[in-house]
Scaffold this active site. Structure first.
Site, PDB file in Angstrom:
ATOM      1  N   ASP A  50      74.191  -9.933  76.669  1.00 53.78           N
ATOM      2  CA  ASP A  50      74.454  -9.489  78.160  1.00 53.78           C
ATOM      3  C   ASP A  50      74.929 -10.589  78.837  1.00 53.78           C
ATOM      4  OD1 ASP A  50      74.551  -7.602  80.141  1.00 53.78           O
ATOM      5  OD2 ASP A  50      72.565  -6.902  79.891  1.00 53.78           O
ATOM      6  N   ASP A  83      77.139   1.148  82.097  1.00 55.01           N
ATOM      7  CA  ASP A  83      76.043   1.233  82.492  1.00 55.01           C
ATOM      8  C   ASP A  83      75.606   2.977  82.843  1.00 55.01           C
ATOM      9  OD1 ASP A  83      74.548  -0.933  81.764  1.00 55.01           O
ATOM     10  OD2 ASP A  83      74.475  -1.850  83.764  1.00 55.01           O
TER      11      ASP A  83
HETATM   12  C1  GLA Z   1      72.679  -4.858  82.312  1.00 56.27           C
HETATM   13  C2  GLA Z   1      73.163  -4.088  81.284  1.00 56.27           C
HETATM   14  C3  GLA Z   1      72.147  -3.154  80.871  1.00 56.27           C
HETATM   15  C4  GLA Z   1      70.616  -3.756  80.755  1.00 56.27           C
HETATM   16  C5  GLA Z   1      70.464  -4.693  81.944  1.00 56.27           C
HETATM   17  C6  GLA Z   1      69.210  -5.549  81.743  1.00 56.27           C
HETATM   18  O1  GLA Z   1      73.038  -4.213  83.567  1.00 56.27           O
HETATM   19  O2  GLA Z   1      74.426  -3.380  81.230  1.00 56.27           O
HETATM   20  O3  GLA Z   1      72.239  -2.146  79.852  1.00 56.27           O
HETATM   21  O4  GLA Z   1      70.575  -4.469  79.682  1.00 56.27           O
HETATM   22  O5  GLA Z   1      71.545  -5.553  82.325  1.00 56.27           O
HETATM   23  O6  GLA Z   1      68.867  -6.166  82.823  1.00 56.27           O
END
Ligand code: GLA
Length: 721
Positions: free
Chosen positions: A471, A541
């Site tokens: 990420d 997300d």
């Molecule tokens: C980002 C990612 C999510 C998750 C969060 C964790 O927003 O897109 O899927 O992994 O970080 O902090």
């Protein structure tokens, strides 16, 4: 042979599947672009192009050239071409003029990999060397052709073979001069949780651009632009798709000129860019992928998909079944312990879900987003017995184990920051900007990269980990490195992206058995550069089924369905608050690399019970997602319906998914026309318990029967008998 040079005409013909790209070296040695489009013969294209003159009017007489009229392969600055240049330099005397002329060319059977950055594999390649008439400076243009994709891949090298350094002020990857200026532009803008929204506008005189100044390709504008004819739709008309194999700041521009033509160009963003090219050094640009379609946007996308699956995405994974994951993020956020995680594992045992992914919060003092980032040490207060306990539990349940990392970042409240505050990007004398309470590590510095490679590898090498979600949750600011001289600070963004690729290379290559998924606050770094390392990327997300129909539609313009990571999550949806049927969430998540992301404790028994059949249905169509041709039929960006069809290359199988957003009382009948089937073959459609000829299905169409509920989906399968 796909690259042909005609010595008599000094003309180059480059042929990829169904397309021709042509240019020639004119009398003053300037490479003049002639054509890119549907396959044509090896005629004297300069004759046709200039309306019947024996050569282009622009170089007669030779003493009175107007470069502003010339379609160029590599336009430069200061010569009377007042359009956007591809290359701009300044030498030690402040002299910014260059004049690039043909020096030599070579046809390479295979394109060399680009040093230190992602690039497409293989392909016959033309290497065209241009030399500055007044300096020992060379600009080398690379053109790669592919027999099985309607695309030309380009990049540029700038070589300083002189004895003094020069500054590169602009070093784009490509320039494509097109003969008309009445096109329309399609781009993919967005933001967190609403990535890749399609926008289509008429081209106007002057320069139009999409870019990123964020240090990553960004959700604001995907590094993609399609230049299309005004009548182009999903199935008809011309489309030139441009996509950069680059994950950093970039720009793509379209300029409609005064002469009725237009110029498309781009590469690394030259905003806040200046690169000191010392004597003997070479600067290599990222690749640009230029796809051409004469059959609309679907065909353009299929060419991108074929090219990326065949030549970009890691070969080991590209056509292999993907892990069907359950990820705990939306289920627990930071609030978990072994018991809570084990309950999720227990709930999905035997459902067909095959991988459990432990998301953010397993390390350091990471109990919220304000601390711990950078400390890649297991939090044993939270996870008693360390990661081993949960990994063993997952493995004993017959699932694989995946783990989340965000290596590029650091919270000020972390041991890493306390030990090395100077490793976080900041500019002395200025207060650093926090975003999500975190800072970005300075990947231009070798010691920071070495630390990260060691820290991440230490976890991967001492645990039985099958999958990594990588990420990255903020953009770059300050853009200053303590490791760069003052006159090199504007190299920062580019060097940071190259540093990122260095850690990808070192961590991913040394762990060939681990499956790596990309992510950046959802789809904020969904680009072709990432696909070179990561076979799939978390698309957004936003897991709301309605929003996903829009996001996945837009993302599929350039990127294959198998690269779109798509999860079923809980409702009311955490991003939109909307409730959609569980079956619809699965039907839309099946149009990519599918998975689940929810708290099983909050699911009703019917939903848990539905998972095995959903996973089975996904596996039944997975080969289509991995290898098939996808067709976008209807878009919720334009109306009440979304429809997408995926057809096997041999047309033996297909799946059609139709989604209706809102129920309308006494609605008009919705008829959907499937595509891509064999006209004379007979297909079984199990959902309708009927067998029909492909021609019947495609010409008569199907009328999906939806239950009276908002956000429903109907799925049809076609099996050739
Ligand atoms: C980002 C990612 C999510 C998750 C969060 C964790 O927003 O897109 O899927 O992994 O970080 O902090």
């Amino acid at each position: 042979m796909a690259i042909i040079y005609c010595e008599q005409r000094k003309m180059f013909y480059l042929e990829s599947k169904d397309v021709t790209y042509a240019f020639y070296i004119n009398k003053i040695g300037f490479p003049e672009h002639l054509y890119y489009g549907k396959r044509v013969g090896h005629d004297a294209l300069n004759y046709a192009y200039s309306g019947g003159a024996t050569s282009h009017r622009a170089y007669i007489p030779e003493v009175n050239i107007s470069y502003n009229d010339l379609p160029a392969e590599a336009p430069f600055y200061g010569n009377g071409d007042f359009r956007e240049p591809m290359v701009q330099i300044m030498d030690g005397k402040g002299d910014r003029l260059i004049q690039l002329v043909y020096e030599s060319h070579e046809i390479l059977p295979v394109k060399p990999a680009l040093p230190g950055m992602p690039s497409l594999r293989g392909g016959e390649t033309l290497k065209l060397t241009l030399k500055d008439m007044t300096r020992e400076l060379r600009v080398i243009l690379y053109y790669t052709v592919y027999e099985d994709a309607s695309a030309i891949v380009r990049h540029t090298e700038i070589v300083n073979s002189g004895t003094e350094s020069v500054d590169l002020l602009r070093a784009y990857s490509f320039c494509l001069d097109l003969p008309r200026n009445d096109y329309e532009l399609i781009t993919l803008h967005g933001a967190w949780a609403r990535e890749c929204e399609m926008e289509r506008v008429p081209m106007h005189h002057g320069v139009m651009a999409v870019d990123s100044k964020r240090g990553s390709s960004s959700a604001t504008n995907n590094p993609f632009m399609a230049v299309v004819s005004p009548h182009t739709d999903e199935f008809h008309g011309e489309a030139y798709g441009c996509n950069l194999v680059w994950s950093g700041s970039y720009v793509l521009k379209a300029e409609a000129g005064i002469g009725g033509a237009s110029r498309i160009l781009g590469g690394i963003n030259d905003f806040d860019f200046r690169w000191k090219l010392c004597a003997g050094e070479t600067f290599c640009t990222p690749e640009a992928v230029l796809v051409y379609s004469s059959e609309g946007l679907n065909k353009m996308s299929q060419s991108f998909h074929d090219l990326y699956r065949g030549y970009l995405i890691p070969e080991k994974h590209v056509y292999s079944p993907r892990p069907v994951v359950i990820n705990n993020w939306e289920g627990t956020y930071f609030d978990f312990d072994n018991e809570r995680l084990m309950a999720i594992v227990d709930a999905v045992r035997g459902t067909g879900i095959d991988t459990f992914v432990l998301d953010d919060g397993w390390f350091g003092a990471r109990n919220h987003a304000k601390a711990g980032l950078g400390d890649w040490v297991v939090n044993t207060e939270k996870l008693k017995g360390g990661l081993k306990t949960i990994i063993d539990y997952v493995h004993n349940a017959g699932l694989k184990f995946g783990l989340w990392f965000e290596p590029e970042m650091v919270n000020p409240d972390s041991d890493l920051y306390r030990a090395h505050p100077d490793w976080a990007i900041h500019c002395p004398g200025h207060e650093p900007m926090l975003s999500r309470t975190q800072m970005v590590l300075d990947l231009t510095r070798a010691e920071v990269r070495d630390y990260l490679v060691d820290a991440v590898s230490a976890i991967l090498d001492t645990h039985d980990i099958d999958y990594v979600k990588w990420d990255s949750n903020r953009a770059l600011t300050e853009n200053f490195s303590l490791g760069l001289n003052a006159d090199c600070q504007q190299e920062f963004h580019t060097r940071w992206t190259l540093g990122l690729y260095d850690i990808f290379e070192r961590i991913i290559n040394s762990h060939p058995d681990i499956f790596f998924e990309g992510c950046s606050s959802g789809g904020a770094r969904f680009d072709a550069g990432m696909l070179y390392y990561f076979p799939q990327i978390w698309t957004s997300d936003d897991t709301d089924a309605y929003m996903r129909t829009r996001i996945q539609y837009g993302t599929s313009l350039a990127y294959p369905l198998s690269s779109l990571s798509c999860h079923v999550s809980i409702c009311p949806n955490h991003q939109t608050g909307r409730t959609t049927p569980f079956a619809t969430r699965a039907a839309i998540a099946h149009l990519g690399a599918t998975g689940y992301e929810l708290d099983t404790a909050r699911m009703i028994a019917e939903e848990i019970a539905a998972i095995p059949a959903q996973v089975e249905a996904y596996h039944a169509m997975e080969e289509l997602i991995l290898c098939g041709d996808s067709y976008r039929l209807e878009s919720t960006m334009e109306g009440n319906y979304f429809a997408e069809m995926v057809v096997a290359k041999d047309r033996s199988r297909a799946v059609l998914t139709v989604f209706r957003a809102l129920v309308m009382a006494n609605a008009e009948t919705k008829r959907v026309y499937p595509v891509g089937l064999e006209e004379n073959a007979v297909y079984r459609i199990p959902e309708l318990e009927i067998e029909l000829h492909g021609s019947t299905i495609m010409n008569v169409g199907l009328v999906p029967k939806f239950v009276r509920e908002d956000f429903t989906a109907a799925v049809f399968t076609f099996e050739k008998i």
